[in-house]
Enzyme design. Sequence first.
Site, PDB file in Angstrom:
ATOM      1  N   ARG A  28      17.379  -4.418  -1.128  1.00 37.88           N
ATOM      2  CA  ARG A  28      16.686  -3.606  -0.106  1.00 37.88           C
ATOM      3  C   ARG A  28      16.570  -2.168  -0.602  1.00 37.88           C
ATOM      4  NH1 ARG A  28      19.547  -1.418   3.495  1.00 37.88           N
ATOM      5  NH2 ARG A  28      20.831  -3.236   3.961  1.00 37.88           N
ATOM      6  N   TYR A  74      -7.286   1.971  12.991  1.00 39.98           N
ATOM      7  CA  TYR A  74      -7.020   0.530  13.004  1.00 39.98           C
ATOM      8  C   TYR A  74      -6.208   0.157  14.266  1.00 39.98           C
ATOM      9  CZ  TYR A  74      -4.755  -3.867  11.903  1.00 39.98           C
ATOM     10  OH  TYR A  74      -4.278  -5.140  11.982  1.00 39.98           O
ATOM     11  N   ASP A 108      -4.945   6.677   5.704  1.00 41.32           N
ATOM     12  CA  ASP A 108      -4.954   5.237   5.458  1.00 41.32           C
ATOM     13  C   ASP A 108      -6.138   4.979   4.518  1.00 41.32           C
ATOM     14  OD1 ASP A 108      -5.497   2.488   5.560  1.00 41.32           O
ATOM     15  OD2 ASP A 108      -4.740   2.288   7.601  1.00 41.32           O
ATOM     16  N   LYS A 130      -5.409  -6.152   1.581  1.00 45.21           N
ATOM     17  CA  LYS A 130      -6.874  -6.123   1.444  1.00 45.21           C
ATOM     18  C   LYS A 130      -7.271  -5.978  -0.041  1.00 45.21           C
ATOM     19  CE  LYS A 130      -6.588  -6.479   5.853  1.00 45.21           C
ATOM     20  NZ  LYS A 130      -5.703  -5.577   6.478  1.00 45.21           N
TER      21      LYS A 130
HETATM   22  C1  LIG Z   1      -7.347   0.022   7.796  1.00 44.15           C
HETATM   23  C2  LIG Z   1      -6.154  -0.855   8.034  1.00 44.15           C
HETATM   24  N1  LIG Z   1      -4.941  -0.292   8.053  1.00 44.15           N
HETATM   25  C3  LIG Z   1      -3.828  -1.031   8.250  1.00 44.15           C
HETATM   26  C4  LIG Z   1      -3.906  -2.383   8.493  1.00 44.15           C
HETATM   27  C5  LIG Z   1      -2.643  -3.168   8.733  1.00 44.15           C
HETATM   28  O1  LIG Z   1      -2.263  -3.864   7.599  1.00 44.15           O
HETATM   29  P1  LIG Z   1      -1.478  -5.275   7.595  1.00 44.15           P
HETATM   30  O2  LIG Z   1      -2.358  -6.251   8.302  1.00 44.15           O
HETATM   31  O3  LIG Z   1      -1.280  -5.549   6.147  1.00 44.15           O
HETATM   32  O4  LIG Z   1      -0.204  -5.051   8.350  1.00 44.15           O
HETATM   33  C6  LIG Z   1      -5.150  -3.009   8.464  1.00 44.15           C
HETATM   34  C7  LIG Z   1      -5.263  -4.457   8.701  1.00 44.15           C
HETATM   35  O5  LIG Z   1      -6.323  -4.998   8.942  1.00 44.15           O
HETATM   36  C8  LIG Z   1      -6.305  -2.224   8.237  1.00 44.15           C
HETATM   37  O6  LIG Z   1      -7.539  -2.757   8.212  1.00 44.15           O
END
Ligand SMILES: Cc1ncc(COP(=O)(O)O)c(C=O)c1O
Length: 389
Positions: free
Chosen positions: A50, A102, A174, A199
Site C-alpha cells: 500500500r 463529471y 481533470d 479511458k
Molecule cells: C472526466 C472523467 N473524470 C473522472 C471519471 C471517473 O473515473 P473512473 O470511472 O475511472 O472512476 C470519469 C469517468 O467516466 C470521467 O469521464
Amino acid sequence: MSSEYSFQTKLLHNRHKFDEATGAVSVPIQHASTFHQKDFDQFGSYDYSRSGNPTREALETAIAELEGGVRGFAFSSGMAAISTAFLLLSKGDHILITEDVYGGTYRMVTSVLNRFGIDYTFVDMTNLHEVALNIKENTKLIYMETPSNPLLKVIDIRGIVKLARANGCLTFVDNTFLTPALQRPLELGVDLVLHSATKFLSGHSDVLAGLAVTKDKELGERLYALQNSFGAVLGVQDAWLVLRGLKTLHVRLEQSSKSAQALAEFLQKHELVKKVYYPGLSDHEGHVVHSYQATGPGAVLSFELNSEEAVQRFVNQVEIPVFAVSLGAVESILSYPAKMSHAAMPREERYKRGITDGLLRLSVGLEAAEDLIADFEQALQAAQPRISL
Ligand SMILES: Cc1ncc(COP(=O)(O)O)c(C=O)c1O
C-alpha cells in the site's frame, strides 16, 4: 537525452524500457504485498505494497514524466484519485468547481464533502469574470475539466491559474479527455492533474484506474500521505495494463482524433443534425482558447438530433459503435447523456446546460473514418421522421 525526446518517443524510451535486473522489456508484475527487511532497523526501498510497490511505482513515475510533474500516484479508479485529492482540503474550506463536471465528481462534492464541512460553488468556468466574482475568502481550490463532458466546453486554464494564484487557491484539472499527449496542464501553471486512466491512457475498455500528478514536491508529499492513509491504490495487474496501454497512447489518439475531426465535419454538414460540439470545429465556442492550450481537439464529440425519438431510431440502426457509458477506447463508444451520465439531473437543469433529449456523445475509436461515416449516414437516414400517408 531522453528529456529531449518527443512525447511519442518518451512513451517507449523511458526508464522502464527494460528491467535492470533481468533485461525484460515489459515491466515485471510484482505481486508481493510485503517485502523482507534485511535487519530490524534497516529498511529497503519497499516495505508494504500500500505504501509502495515497484510495478505501481513504474506507472506513477511514467505518468509524472509524461505530464511534466514531479510525482505521480496510481489509484484504483479515477474517482479514487479525485476523492483522495479532495482530502487535501479541510473543514471550512470552499471549492469553486466547473458546472459541467463529471457526474461522479459532482456526487462526491455535493453529497460527501459537504458532510465534512467543505463548501462548494458551481460556476460556468468559460466565463472568467464569473469565476472571479465567486472566489471567497475561504476558497482553497478551483477545480476544472476541459474540454467538458458532454458539451466539450473549453476553460481558459492560464486565466484560471492567474486568478487562483492571486487568491491563494490550488488548481486541479481533470485531464481525462485529452491526456498529456494533447494537453499538459502542469506546464500551464496548474498544481495537480487528475485522470480516469480507465479511458484513453489505458485505452482498451479493460481496466479501471485513476492517476494524479503534482507539480511540486511539497504537494506530492501531502498527496502521498493521503494515498497511503486512504489506501485506494491501484492493483499491480491493473497498473501493468495501464503501462501497456500507454505505449500506444500517441498513435491511438492521433488516429482517433483525425477520424473525430472527419466525423464532426460530416455531421456538421448533415441536414438531420442540429448541432455538433467539437473543439476542432472553427465555430466551436472554445476553439481559439483550446488551440492555445492543447495540441489537438481529441477524440470525443457530441451532436444533437431533433428529438428523443430520432435518437432512439439512430441508436437502433447504427452498427459500429458500442452503445455504452465510458469513452477513450480502441472501439468507438456512443452514449446518450440524458439517460446515462446525466440521468440523475432534473430535465430543466439538463436543458439549462444544453444537454437535451436529442444529444448523443461519441468517443471515436480506431475504425476507418470512412466506415464510421457510412454507418452514421445510413443510421441518420433511418432516424428521419416517418411521414405517414
Ligand atoms: C472526466 C472523467 N473524470 C473522472 C471519471 C471517473 O473515473 P473512473 O470511472 O475511472 O472512476 C470519469 C469517468 O467516466 C470521467 O469521464
